[in-house]
Design an enzyme around this catalytic site. Structure first.
Site, PDB file in Angstrom:
ATOM      1  N   HIS A 495       0.834  -1.207   0.000  1.00 58.44           N
ATOM      2  CA  HIS A 495       0.000   0.000   0.000  1.00 58.44           C
ATOM      3  C   HIS A 495       0.867   1.255   0.000  1.00 58.44           C
ATOM      4  CE1 HIS A 495      -2.973  -3.039   1.395  1.00 58.44           C
ATOM      5  NE2 HIS A 495      -3.766  -2.325   0.613  1.00 58.44           N
ATOM      6  N   ASN A 496       1.702   1.368  -1.015  1.00 62.24           N
ATOM      7  CA  ASN A 496       2.638   2.488  -1.097  1.00 62.24           C
ATOM      8  C   ASN A 496       2.255   3.407  -2.262  1.00 62.24           C
ATOM      9  OD1 ASN A 496       3.379   0.974  -3.354  1.00 62.24           O
ATOM     10  ND2 ASN A 496       4.881  -0.176  -2.134  1.00 62.24           N
ATOM     11  N   PHE A 497       3.125   4.362  -2.538  1.00 65.51           N
ATOM     12  CA  PHE A 497       2.784   5.362  -3.563  1.00 65.51           C
ATOM     13  C   PHE A 497       2.656   4.722  -4.947  1.00 65.51           C
ATOM     14  CE2 PHE A 497       4.061   9.184  -6.220  1.00 65.51           C
ATOM     15  CZ  PHE A 497       2.825   9.811  -6.088  1.00 65.51           C
ATOM     16  N   HIS A 533      -6.199   7.290  -2.246  1.00 68.95           N
ATOM     17  CA  HIS A 533      -7.112   6.391  -1.541  1.00 68.95           C
ATOM     18  C   HIS A 533      -6.466   5.560  -0.442  1.00 68.95           C
ATOM     19  CE1 HIS A 533      -5.538   3.172  -4.108  1.00 68.95           C
ATOM     20  NE2 HIS A 533      -6.074   2.332  -3.236  1.00 68.95           N
TER      21      HIS A 533
HETATM   22 ZN   LIG Z   1      -5.647   0.447  -2.491  1.00 68.98          ZN
END
Ligand SMILES: [Zn+2]
Length: 766
Positions: A495-497, A533
């Site tokens: 869940h990174n950039f 998000h």
């Molecule tokens: Zn996501």
């Protein structure tokens, strides 16, 4: 005839006024029903909802009324009315004279008419069997003595001077609870004919109506009083629970109202202050202003050892204390000089916190009449509880205020923390001039090459400029915004950039294919929502955060906590870096709402809920002009973008799956250390079943979503086609067995296609 015979005759009376009154009262079911209510004994035990407080207030009033009936004292006004009624009755039955007695506590008070026509209080006597009226009041039954001659012995035993009195009717007037309120006595003297049983029946019937009338009158009076009390409390509510008054100001006002209502000489408020560790007690005394509307705080507080000992009773029990005499044993020598005046009597009422701890004491000294009447007691309880409520309310106000301040500070800190330095921004803008858009960027299945990862901020710039360039403020401003968003993502494996960029890219390509489908506002909401998000994602799931009761969960009340947090961070950055030129307040709110919808729908729990509502509709009745339908569509689009890592080439899918599993396994390991069994997806010992799980995930979550999309927005079908291919690969791996999966998953890098051709007979050794 003996005295006992007369008693027998009295109790044998077949028609007592109380029978009649019971019948009358039966016609008023409301009143009898009210009597059954159990009065609420404790107002402050637990404060939950306003409705509950309202109910408790109501029950106070009911108890108030119950008390009135139990302790009814008729007023002078009632005496005058009763006297007039008795006079009319007396004329009707031609009595020679009559007496009116009112019952007060255990006494009968005689009321008489003066020469100038006023009804005044006369002699009083104890209620007992030793007088005619007393006997009737006690038995609550009517008495007819037709001829006093026959009862001379009995009457004389009552110290009754028969003399010329020939005949007597004596009737009680009772309230609906059979309490005797008054007694009427009628006499005939001389040679006149005696009273008959018809005369008695007439008086008894009227006594019944008089009792009912008094009941009605008192009832009305109480309703009026209730209204007055309600409006007073309403006034307090409006004044103190909505403004920004200090709690002590409110306490002062309520204390002063209390003092004047229960007519005490002196008011002092003691406030317990625990903010310095050792509790201190501040003392607020009446000042020297004429109207006594202000209390003055003494300069030095007392310690708990210095306060009057009697206070400890209030503090320990949480109950009020009423001292009616200076010799009360609870009121020791130690206490006498503490009040600065001679104490004849004393009322101490606690104010409490929401947990029921005493936080202050209202002290009223030297009341005009010692002790409290039931009415005063109720008034004291209500005002005391209002004081507590007011203090609790004020404490919450302060907490909320402090929180608001800390939120502002946090947002400022967050933005300081995320802000890129001047050089970084400059370099970024410089790079914009030289960078070029990679080949295949417009494809829905494009994924960034590992060597191009550094150019992600430039690509985000390119997409934003392409989608909403004319609305954006300046290059520098947008650069700052994008770099801040990048900093808001943590260095977790999935869940990174890069994940955010992938979702944003997928969103960009979908929007580009459907420029006329989405409004400008929706485009902004969808793209910025997709980009942000997962901002500040900790690499842990909502379930895990709930398990450990993380602050994030508490902050957002358990509903999609992570997604709410992502939205919060998104808006914090957006508010600070105002990237849009001409967005008025309303448009800004609309955009925020669109962003919120996008981000919240990335919670799969939300997606499933919306999918259940809409799945069939999307295929059969979808209508672009229906706002709700559009919202459904945007939810599917967002989920498709968030999960678009499954719609790439298989080598990318495999890499992203590994990255996600790293996060999952970290969470699973932590759960195991807490003796909680993780989901098999998060259990590294279940790694062998990843291909099976992936097939399942695609079939249950991803593919249905992409099917809807392909139906409503056919130009997105590429996503569905590619994902079906990926599913096929996973099926092949699953079907080739665990050994094969272990073999290929240990080979770093390289293309999956090449691996697929590897013979199953040559797995690498363990
Ligand atoms: Zn996501």
């Amino acid at each position: 005839m003996s005295k006992n015979d007369v008693d027998f005759a009295l109790s044998d009376s077949s028609w007592s006024c109380s029978d009649l009154q019971t019948n009358i009262i039966k016609l008023e079911p409301k009143v009898t029903k009210r009597k059954k209510r159990v009065p609420c004994s404790k107002f402050m035990k637990k404060i939950e909802t306003l409705q509950e407080i309202e109910e408790k207030c109501q029950s106070y009033f009911h108890r108030h009324l119950d008390n009135i009936w139990q302790n009814l004292i008729l007023t002078e006004r009632h005496a005058a009315l009763l006297y007039q009624a008795a006079q009319t009755l007396s004329e009707r039955i031609s009595s020679s004279f009559f007496f009116v007695y009112l019952v007060e506590d255990d006494k009968l008070v005689n009321y008489q008419k003066t020469l100038d026509g006023n009804i005044v209080r006369g002699e009083e006597e104890e209620i007992n069997k030793l007088s005619l009226a007393g006997s009737v009041a006690e038995k609550k039954m009517s008495l007819l003595i037709e001829d006093t001659e026959n009862y001379r012995g009995y009457l004389e035993s009552l110290d009754f001077k028969v003399d010329e009195i020939k005949s007597i009717i004596c009737v009680p007037i009772c309230d609906p609870t059979e309490v005797c309120l008054a007694v009427l006595e009628f006499f005939r003297i001389g040679v006149s004919t005696p009273f008959t049983s018809e005369d008695r029946a007439y008086i008894v019937a009227n006594a019944g109506w008089i009792g009912a009338a008094i009941h009605q009158s008192v009832y009305n009076q109480e309703i009026l009083e209730q209204e007055r009390m309600k409006s007073k409390l309403m006034n307090y509510t409006q004044k103190y629970f909505s403004g920004e008054r200090m709690a002590i100001e409110t306490l002062q006002n309520m204390g002063i109202t209390l003092k004047s209502t229960i007519t005490a000489n002196k008011l002092t408020i003691y406030a317990i202050d625990k903010s310095w560790g050792e509790p201190l007690v501040w003392i607020y005394r009446e000042g020297y202003c004429v109207d006594h509307t202000e209390l003055v705080r003494k300069n030095l507080p007392m310690t708990m050892d210095e306060i009057p000992k009697i206070f400890t009773i209030v503090i320990n029990t949480g109950e009020k204390v009423v001292v009616t005499s200076s010799t009360d044993p609870r009121f020791g020598d130690h206490d006498r000089h503490k009040f600065g005046t001679y104490v004849r009597n004393l009322v101490l009422h606690p104010t409490k916190t929401h947990k029921g701890h005493v936080q202050g004491i209202i002290a009223l000294l030297n009341k005009d009449v010692k002790g409290l009447t039931p009415k005063e007691e109720i008034f004291l309880d209500i005002i005391g509880d209002y004081c507590s409520l007011c203090c609790i309310h004020w404490q919450y106000e302060i907490r909320i205020l402090k929180q608001k301040w800390s939120i502002i500070e946090l947002k400022t800190l967050l933005n300081h923390n995320l802000a890129p330095c001047h050089h970084e921004t400059k370099l970024y803008i410089e790079n914009l001039k030289t960078f070029s858009v990679p080949e295949g960027f417009d494809s829905l299945t494009w994924y960034i090459h590992p060597e191009e990862v550094d150019s992600i901020p430039q690509l985000v710039y390119y997409m934003m400029d392409d989608l909403m360039g004319s609305e954006l403020l300046s290059k520098e401003c947008l650069a700052q915004y994008i770099l801040k968003v990048r900093s808001a993502y943590r260095q977790v494996t999935f869940h990174n950039f890069q994940h955010a960029f992938n979702a944003a890219h997928c969103m960009y390509t979908i929007i580009k294919r459907n420029m006329n489908v989405f409004t400008e506002m929706e485009k902004k909401g969808l793209f910025l929502g997709a980009l942000c998000h997962d901002a500040d994602h900790p690499g842990l799931s909502n379930n895990f955060l709930m398990l450990i009761k993380s602050r994030t969960v508490l902050l957002y009340d358990g509903e999609s906590p992570l997604e709410n947090h992502h939205y919060y961070v998104t808006m914090a950055i957006l508010q600070e870096t105002k990237i849009f030129k001409n967005l008025d307040e309303k448009s800004y709110r609309d955009m925020a709402l669109e962003i919120r919808k996008t981000i919240i729908s990335t919670d799969l729990a939300v997606h499933f809920r919306l999918r259940n509502e809409s799945f069939q509709l999307m295929f059969e009745n979808f209508n672009f002009s229906e706002i709700k339908h559009r919202d459904y569509l945007k939810c599917y689009v967002t989920t498709a973008c968030d999960l678009s890592g499954n719609s790439k080439s298989f080598s990318v899918v495999k890499k992203l799956t590994d990255n996600l599993l790293q996060e999952f396994y970290h969470e699973g390991d932590t759960q195991k250390s807490m003796n909680v069994k993780p989901l098999s997806l998060m259990d590294r010992e279940q790694y062998d079943y990843v291909p099976k799980d992936q097939v399942l995930f695609l079939e249950v979550v991803v593919l249905p979503c992409l099917e809807v999309l392909a139906e409503v927005l056919p130009n997105t079908e590429e996503l569905l086609r590619q994902t079906l291919k990926v599913r096929q690969k996973w099926i092949v791996i699953r079907d080739r067995g665990i050994e094969y999966w272990r073999y290929i998953s240990r080979r770093p890098g390289g293309s999956m296609e090449a691996r697929d051709t590897e013979p199953i007979s040559t797995p690498e050794p363990h």
